[in-house]
Design a protein around this motif. Sequence first.
Motif, PDB file in Angstrom:
ATOM      1  N   ARG B 290      19.292  79.072  29.820  1.00 27.99           N
ATOM      2  CA  ARG B 290      20.452  78.466  30.482  1.00 27.99           C
ATOM      3  C   ARG B 290      21.682  78.549  29.576  1.00 27.99           C
ATOM      4  O   ARG B 290      21.676  78.024  28.470  1.00 27.99           O
ATOM      5  CB  ARG B 290      20.137  77.006  30.810  1.00 27.99           C
ATOM      6  CG  ARG B 290      20.945  76.480  31.960  1.00 27.99           C
ATOM      7  CD  ARG B 290      20.456  75.112  32.363  1.00 27.99           C
ATOM      8  NE  ARG B 290      21.322  74.091  31.815  1.00 27.99           N
ATOM      9  CZ  ARG B 290      20.903  72.883  31.448  1.00 27.99           C
ATOM     10  NH1 ARG B 290      19.630  72.560  31.541  1.00 27.99           N
ATOM     11  NH2 ARG B 290      21.755  72.007  30.997  1.00 27.99           N
ATOM     12  N   ILE B 291      22.721  79.183  30.092  1.00 33.34           N
ATOM     13  CA  ILE B 291      23.839  79.512  29.216  1.00 33.34           C
ATOM     14  C   ILE B 291      24.618  78.277  28.779  1.00 33.34           C
ATOM     15  O   ILE B 291      25.020  78.168  27.623  1.00 33.34           O
ATOM     16  CB  ILE B 291      24.743  80.548  29.907  1.00 33.34           C
ATOM     17  CG1 ILE B 291      24.064  81.903  29.769  1.00 33.34           C
ATOM     18  CG2 ILE B 291      26.127  80.569  29.291  1.00 33.34           C
ATOM     19  CD1 ILE B 291      24.786  83.026  30.377  1.00 33.34           C
ATOM     20  N   LEU B 490       5.580  79.071  39.889  1.00 35.45           N
ATOM     21  CA  LEU B 490       6.634  78.633  40.801  1.00 35.45           C
ATOM     22  C   LEU B 490       6.460  79.029  42.256  1.00 35.45           C
ATOM     23  O   LEU B 490       7.358  78.811  43.056  1.00 35.45           O
ATOM     24  CB  LEU B 490       8.023  79.038  40.281  1.00 35.45           C
ATOM     25  CG  LEU B 490       8.335  80.480  40.010  1.00 35.45           C
ATOM     26  CD1 LEU B 490       8.930  81.121  41.236  1.00 35.45           C
ATOM     27  CD2 LEU B 490       9.318  80.561  38.864  1.00 35.45           C
ATOM     28  N   HIS B 491       5.329  79.611  42.601  1.00 39.73           N
ATOM     29  CA  HIS B 491       5.100  79.870  44.021  1.00 39.73           C
ATOM     30  C   HIS B 491       3.775  79.257  44.473  1.00 39.73           C
ATOM     31  O   HIS B 491       3.066  79.853  45.290  1.00 39.73           O
ATOM     32  CB  HIS B 491       5.168  81.365  44.322  1.00 39.73           C
ATOM     33  CG  HIS B 491       6.563  81.923  44.201  1.00 39.73           C
ATOM     34  ND1 HIS B 491       7.478  81.873  45.226  1.00 39.73           N
ATOM     35  CD2 HIS B 491       7.214  82.491  43.170  1.00 39.73           C
ATOM     36  CE1 HIS B 491       8.634  82.396  44.829  1.00 39.73           C
ATOM     37  NE2 HIS B 491       8.492  82.781  43.577  1.00 39.73           N
ATOM     38  N   GLY B 559      16.120  79.304  33.854  1.00 35.03           N
ATOM     39  CA  GLY B 559      17.085  78.242  34.106  1.00 35.03           C
ATOM     40  C   GLY B 559      16.954  77.055  33.171  1.00 35.03           C
ATOM     41  O   GLY B 559      17.561  76.025  33.391  1.00 35.03           O
ATOM     42  N   THR B 578      13.875  74.629  41.793  1.00 38.08           N
ATOM     43  CA  THR B 578      14.302  75.636  42.765  1.00 38.08           C
ATOM     44  C   THR B 578      15.480  76.446  42.250  1.00 38.08           C
ATOM     45  O   THR B 578      15.632  77.603  42.590  1.00 38.08           O
ATOM     46  CB  THR B 578      14.686  74.972  44.098  1.00 38.08           C
ATOM     47  OG1 THR B 578      15.534  73.865  43.802  1.00 38.08           O
ATOM     48  CG2 THR B 578      13.478  74.514  44.846  1.00 38.08           C
ATOM     49  N   LYS B 579      16.294  75.815  41.427  1.00 31.13           N
ATOM     50  CA  LYS B 579      17.432  76.548  40.875  1.00 31.13           C
ATOM     51  C   LYS B 579      16.936  77.657  39.957  1.00 31.13           C
ATOM     52  O   LYS B 579      17.454  78.764  39.960  1.00 31.13           O
ATOM     53  CB  LYS B 579      18.298  75.573  40.079  1.00 31.13           C
ATOM     54  CG  LYS B 579      19.776  75.780  40.254  1.00 31.13           C
ATOM     55  CD  LYS B 579      20.475  74.771  39.376  1.00 31.13           C
ATOM     56  CE  LYS B 579      21.830  74.416  39.859  1.00 31.13           C
ATOM     57  NZ  LYS B 579      22.354  73.289  39.108  1.00 31.13           N
ATOM     58  N   SER B 581      14.120  79.142  40.180  1.00 30.88           N
ATOM     59  CA  SER B 581      13.306  80.143  40.857  1.00 30.88           C
ATOM     60  C   SER B 581      14.133  81.254  41.497  1.00 30.88           C
ATOM     61  O   SER B 581      13.594  82.272  41.880  1.00 30.88           O
ATOM     62  CB  SER B 581      12.408  79.481  41.904  1.00 30.88           C
ATOM     63  OG  SER B 581      13.194  78.963  42.943  1.00 30.88           O
ATOM     64  N   VAL B 582      15.437  81.093  41.614  1.00 32.54           N
ATOM     65  CA  VAL B 582      16.229  82.223  42.113  1.00 32.54           C
ATOM     66  C   VAL B 582      16.468  83.243  41.010  1.00 32.54           C
ATOM     67  O   VAL B 582      16.875  84.360  41.272  1.00 32.54           O
ATOM     68  CB  VAL B 582      17.616  81.818  42.673  1.00 32.54           C
ATOM     69  CG1 VAL B 582      17.479  80.891  43.837  1.00 32.54           C
ATOM     70  CG2 VAL B 582      18.507  81.213  41.611  1.00 32.54           C
ATOM     71  N   LEU B 583      16.218  82.842  39.787  1.00 33.80           N
ATOM     72  CA  LEU B 583      16.440  83.771  38.688  1.00 33.80           C
ATOM     73  C   LEU B 583      15.255  84.706  38.582  1.00 33.80           C
ATOM     74  O   LEU B 583      14.234  84.515  39.219  1.00 33.80           O
ATOM     75  CB  LEU B 583      16.621  82.993  37.388  1.00 33.80           C
ATOM     76  CG  LEU B 583      17.670  81.890  37.434  1.00 33.80           C
ATOM     77  CD1 LEU B 583      17.743  81.193  36.103  1.00 33.80           C
ATOM     78  CD2 LEU B 583      19.012  82.449  37.822  1.00 33.80           C
ATOM     79  N   VAL B 584      15.418  85.723  37.741  1.00 29.84           N
ATOM     80  CA  VAL B 584      14.296  86.615  37.529  1.00 29.84           C
ATOM     81  C   VAL B 584      13.716  86.392  36.148  1.00 29.84           C
ATOM     82  O   VAL B 584      14.372  85.871  35.288  1.00 29.84           O
ATOM     83  CB  VAL B 584      14.703  88.084  37.680  1.00 29.84           C
ATOM     84  CG1 VAL B 584      14.961  88.401  39.126  1.00 29.84           C
ATOM     85  CG2 VAL B 584      15.914  88.406  36.834  1.00 29.84           C
TER      86      VAL B 584
END
Lengths: 186, 584
Positions: B290-291, B490-491, B559, B578-579, B581-584
């Motif tokens: 996380r940046i 995460l799934h 994240g 969920t935030k 999980s959109v990342l790779v």
Amino acid sequence: MSPLHITKGATSHSAYNLRPSFSEIEERHTLAVLVENEPGVLARVIGLFSGRGYNIESLTVAEVDHTGHLSRITIVTTGTPQVIEQIKAQLGRIVVVHEVHDLTVEGPSVERELAMLKVVGTSEKRVEALRLADIFRASVVDSTLNSFVFEITGAPDKIEAFAELMRPLGLTEIARTGVAALLRGA
Amino acid sequence: MTREMTGAKIVVKALKDQGVDTIFGYPGGAALPIYDEIFQQNDIRHILVRHEQGAVHAAEGYARSTGKVGVCLVTSGPGATNTVTGLTDALLDSIPILVISAQVPTFLIGSDAFQEADTVGITRPCTKHNWLVKDTERLAGTIHEAFHVARSGRPGPVLIDIPKDVQFATGTYAPPKPSTSHYQPKLKGDMDAITELVAAMEKAKRPVFYTGGGVVNSGPAASILLRELVDATGFPVTSTLMGLGSYPASGKNWLGMLGMHGLYEANLAMHGCDLMINIGARFDDRITGRIDAFSPKSKKAHIDIDPSSINKVIKADIPIVGDVAHVLEDILKVWKARGRKTEAESVAKWHSQIEEWRKVRCLDYTPSTTSIKPQYALERLEALTKHRKDRFITTEVGQHQMWAAQFLHFEDPNHWMTSGGLGTMGYGFPASIGVQMAHPEALVINVAGEASWLMNMQEMGTAVQFRLPVKQFILNNERLGMVRQWQDLLHGGRFSHSWSEALPDFVKLAEAFGAKGILCKDPADLDDAIMEMLNHDGPVIFDCLVEKHENCFPMIPSGKAHNEMLLGNAETKGVIDTKGSVLV
């Protein structure tokens, strides 16, 4: 799984809401890029903008040095200061790019654009169009009994303003060259 | 010393004059004139691959292990399009390679001719630069310029597309001379910035060197200078996946790899430092997590030869554009001239803090006597091969890659070849072929997963034909391990298409190609089996059946920040929101 909450606005350059805390104020910059005039060079520049999700507001290109085979590309782009810096750095590392100038930063600069507008109409509207054209110093480059083609040169907002005025007077077509720009002074 | 010759001859002559001894390729209609010239000479060895993707990865392995430009030769159309993955891989990892692709004759370009593709159009975004040469007179100069571009500045892949009629026509050959092109990246760093960095180093209480692939790319001098600087200052040093080996794993300031699957102590040192000195790394998302929570309290210096890397992701307080070796040399010079100062006491305290973190023993795993743990397999491989100075490791992509980075130790640069940026499954096997070509006597091992390995398994033919004794060390869990791990985390454990059914019998597969196959499934047999692999003089497929459900830890979940790492014994349910999980 619950729905994904992606912050609005976080997706303009990336799907990730992980952008660092750089300034988020979008700025408009005019860049002058000197490139070797070889096949595919424009595709490289445009591909960079589309591939990395940068904006192009206008782009003009022509060879300006016939002996050195250099073309000058003038790009008007928008983005946060960090994105603008990236655009310049990314342009700079294209092998056939010789120079990148940010006229907005290096300025002051003059910006000019040429547009041609076709206005179709008769009687009162036709007279009014001609009168306004005179105020804007637009010249008539083609004329028939029910149409004019005006040529206008100026900063983009002047052309915008002229086009807005022509719209109710029968503006049917407009062709614009995009911005050409030079730094002021010697 | 110029003379007239055909375009095809110019290609071979130019390669020779550029010092090329090996090329990887696959012939086809449009490339026949060049292949005819290759047939009539003995200076350049041509390695016939079984798929053009294999040629590019082999050239990458060759380039990465030698520091030279790797060269491929492919035909038009499908030959060229098959190189796209390899080119993109080389672009992201900054590997200097040259792909020469044949093209249909100039008078057929644009006619949708047989095996025509817009190769320069297709490869424009995945090369550093590319050229379509329509005039034989310009061929020699373009090839020499291509080598210059590939290896100068931030290295990368280049491609030259040569129509068949240009290969047949005659033109003038000119030998290489110092490049006169305007493309001359700046090597020396700005002295004011370097002095500012030295001043920051003198005052730093919790410094860390964060090194990357740029150190390897800069050449052997960069690694030597890095070692000198690290050992003289006593600052701890970590590295990205791409930079492993530039500082020796046995060195006393070594923290281990950082990043998503990096070591706990390395990531916490990054998080807690007050001065971060980035040397040839690019703040990749695998590194930063996380940046907005990335190393929040540190001053950051960034040394990179590519100005676009600076401030791309993380704002640099002290940006230095230049070549790593040149900049390190100047840093050392300035630091010595100013009296070799450091806050030694604070740095010692910082080291003892790091020791506390090291006590967490983040790589610990639960051993087993009944099944081979993948970590155990790599520990044994390390134990049985670490004495070999000439050991080169390539990897595929996935869990095995991360375990290899964690459990194998590298003492020198250019001995570790892996697909970092693009994460290309199928990279490792052809890369091992390229490495072995460059180092015929060396021990070359590809640490693989069975799924990745199958992606370019056709290259067994190449290995056997050219008698390349590459060892394919496959950690076979019958799963796409990293995909499975993410689905696990995460799934909800729904393992959608992440297992391999109908896997081949790898021993029989090896034998079918005329190579040796070894199967090992009992930890008690592992050492003997590895020795059998090492002692065999020829290519080996080592099918190591490992624990099927092992997850790779430590891990910074997507994240999350560096100080939110998961360790091997962690509760992993719901750790990635969920935030993330959109990342790779």
